[in-house]
Design a protein around this motif. Structure first.
Motif, PDB file in Angstrom:
ATOM      1  N   ALA A 170     -14.685  23.065  -6.340  1.00  0.00           N
ATOM      2  CA  ALA A 170     -15.998  22.479  -6.051  1.00  0.00           C
ATOM      3  C   ALA A 170     -15.970  21.613  -4.801  1.00  0.00           C
ATOM      4  CB  ALA A 170     -16.471  21.666  -7.256  1.00  0.00           C
ATOM      5  N   SER A 171     -14.810  21.046  -4.480  1.00  0.00           N
ATOM      6  CA  SER A 171     -14.698  20.163  -3.323  1.00  0.00           C
ATOM      7  C   SER A 171     -14.493  20.918  -2.012  1.00  0.00           C
ATOM      8  CB  SER A 171     -13.529  19.197  -3.515  1.00  0.00           C
ATOM      9  OG  SER A 171     -12.315  19.925  -3.696  1.00  0.00           O
ATOM     10  N   HIS A 172     -14.280  22.224  -2.089  1.00  0.00           N
ATOM     11  CA  HIS A 172     -14.018  23.030  -0.900  1.00  0.00           C
ATOM     12  C   HIS A 172     -15.302  23.182  -0.077  1.00  0.00           C
ATOM     13  CE1 HIS A 172     -12.785  26.488   1.559  1.00  0.00           C
ATOM     14  NE2 HIS A 172     -11.541  26.276   1.154  1.00  0.00           N
ATOM     15  N   ARG A 250     -17.098  25.526 -16.232  1.00  0.00           N
ATOM     16  CA  ARG A 250     -16.873  25.699 -14.791  1.00  0.00           C
ATOM     17  C   ARG A 250     -16.858  24.368 -14.047  1.00  0.00           C
ATOM     18  NH1 ARG A 250     -20.424  31.241 -13.627  1.00  0.00           N
ATOM     19  NH2 ARG A 250     -19.537  32.407 -15.399  1.00  0.00           N
ATOM     20  N   ARG A 251     -16.577  23.315 -14.790  1.00  0.00           N
ATOM     21  CA  ARG A 251     -16.471  22.009 -14.151  1.00  0.00           C
ATOM     22  C   ARG A 251     -15.363  22.058 -13.099  1.00  0.00           C
ATOM     23  NH1 ARG A 251     -12.996  18.143 -15.058  1.00  0.00           N
ATOM     24  NH2 ARG A 251     -12.261  19.171 -16.977  1.00  0.00           N
ATOM     25  N   GLY A 252     -15.675  21.575 -11.905  1.00  0.00           N
ATOM     26  CA  GLY A 252     -14.697  21.560 -10.819  1.00  0.00           C
ATOM     27  C   GLY A 252     -14.590  22.868 -10.070  1.00  0.00           C
ATOM     28  N   LEU A 253     -15.420  23.846 -10.442  1.00  0.00           N
ATOM     29  CA  LEU A 253     -15.370  25.161  -9.799  1.00  0.00           C
ATOM     30  C   LEU A 253     -16.720  25.525  -9.208  1.00  0.00           C
ATOM     31  CD1 LEU A 253     -13.515  27.223 -12.560  1.00  0.00           C
ATOM     32  CD2 LEU A 253     -12.510  26.273 -10.472  1.00  0.00           C
ATOM     33  N   ARG A 254     -16.674  26.348  -8.178  1.00  0.00           N
ATOM     34  CA  ARG A 254     -17.883  26.997  -7.673  1.00  0.00           C
ATOM     35  C   ARG A 254     -17.640  28.488  -7.709  1.00  0.00           C
ATOM     36  NH1 ARG A 254     -22.403  26.916  -7.074  1.00  0.00           N
ATOM     37  NH2 ARG A 254     -22.869  27.069  -4.856  1.00  0.00           N
ATOM     38  N   VAL A 255     -18.588  29.230  -8.259  1.00  0.00           N
ATOM     39  CA  VAL A 255     -18.475  30.681  -8.364  1.00  0.00           C
ATOM     40  C   VAL A 255     -19.552  31.308  -7.488  1.00  0.00           C
ATOM     41  CG1 VAL A 255     -18.607  32.658  -9.914  1.00  0.00           C
ATOM     42  CG2 VAL A 255     -17.531  30.544 -10.699  1.00  0.00           C
ATOM     43  N   LEU A 256     -19.128  32.137  -6.548  1.00  0.00           N
ATOM     44  CA  LEU A 256     -20.046  32.763  -5.597  1.00  0.00           C
ATOM     45  C   LEU A 256     -19.865  34.273  -5.607  1.00  0.00           C
ATOM     46  CD1 LEU A 256     -19.517  30.391  -2.522  1.00  0.00           C
ATOM     47  CD2 LEU A 256     -21.412  30.311  -4.162  1.00  0.00           C
TER      48      LEU A 256
END
Length: 287
Positions: A170-172, A250-256
């Protein structure tokens, strides 16, 4: 219009007290189950279920209806058993080989439904890599095998499709994009990468190579797809995973989504020695 599937669903809801779990048992989606139950109540003009926050209970009328429904299902199963016996389906065995992600997601409902309809046939699921599945099919060790992206000539019965998704901390910087914008493979290949194989030769690296690109910084390789998401959350790198393997949390993740979008198909292939097997053909018909 109500059919046997509706009555099986109602019985499963009464047994599990959960619509989602009941839907899995009878092999339909949760939204499809909710719609079917609503249709039944509308057709009967009365409530059969009480939907509460944590569980679903059956009304007094629903209990009475279930007595008749279970008797009807038992009679139908008895008729099916007679028909199976006449067709040589009263006994037999099917060995079905697959890789872990499909065994955990796609197959349980199919296997459960077939076992319920044909209790005399033993259905055994074997787990292996996709290379092992191909070897077992070629040797006739198994009757059916799940194959990724099967060629049309293999006459596979397609049982599912999975979309490949980019999984990013998520921080990326890429994580700040909206989900509709997506991400290109060319933007991921230079990043520190967590490669998850899922026990298959078709994975992120093969996907990248098909696009004429190369992963330049693979930090860690894992077989377990769920482990890859954990490592991405810890900041070890980015990854590409099939949608069915994405974690609920999905805490801490981003899914694209990938741009252009990419998919993998699952197909059931019959081994040469099993093409004339009555149990195998019955299983394929029911798909």
């Amino acid at each position: 219009m109500m059919n046997l599937s509706h009555w099986r669903l109602l019985a499963a809801v009464a047994d599990t007290r959960n619509i989602s779990r009941a839907a899995e048992l009878v092999g339909i989606s949760q939204s499809g189950a909710s719609q079917a139950l609503a249709q039944m109540e509308s057709a009967l003009g009365s409530k059969l279920l009480v939907r509460e926050r944590r569980e679903v209970s059956v009304t007094a009328l629903g209990e009475q209806v279930l007595v008749h429904a279970r008797a009807m299902l038992a009679q139908f199963d008895a008729i099916r058993a007679l028909a199976d016996s006449a067709q040589g389906l009263h006994s037999g065995r099917i060995r079905l080989a697959t890789f872990p992600s499909v065994l955990a997601t796609v197959l349980p409902a199919l296997i459960s439904s077939f076992r319920r309809r044909h209790p005399g046939i033993e259905l055994v699921a074997l787990e292996g890599t996709d290379e092992e599945v191909e070897e077992w099919l070629a040797a006739g060790t198994v009757e059916l095998g799940v194959v990724l992206n099967p060629e049309p000539a293999r006459q596979a019965a397609i049982i599912g499709r999975d979309e490949w998704m980019a999984v990013i901390p998520a921080s990326h910087a890429l994580g700040r994009r909206n989900s509709e914008q997506g991400v290109r493979l060319s933007e991921l290949v230079g990043e520190p990468f967590v490669l998850a194989t899922g026990g298959c030769s078709v994975h992120a690296q093969s996907l990248v190579e098909e696009a004429g690109l190369m992963l330049s910084d693979i930090r860690v390789t894992v077989r377990d797809l769920a482990s890859a998401a954990v490592l991405v959350r810890e900041g070890l790198g980015v990854s590409i995973l099939p949608e069915s393997a994405l974690p609920e949390n999905r805490r801490g993740l981003r899914v694209l989504r990938l741009q252009p979008r990419a998919y993998r198909d699952f197909g059931l292939v019959c081994s040469q020695v099993a093409r004339e097997s009555a149990p195998v053909q019955a299983f394929l018909r029911e798909l």
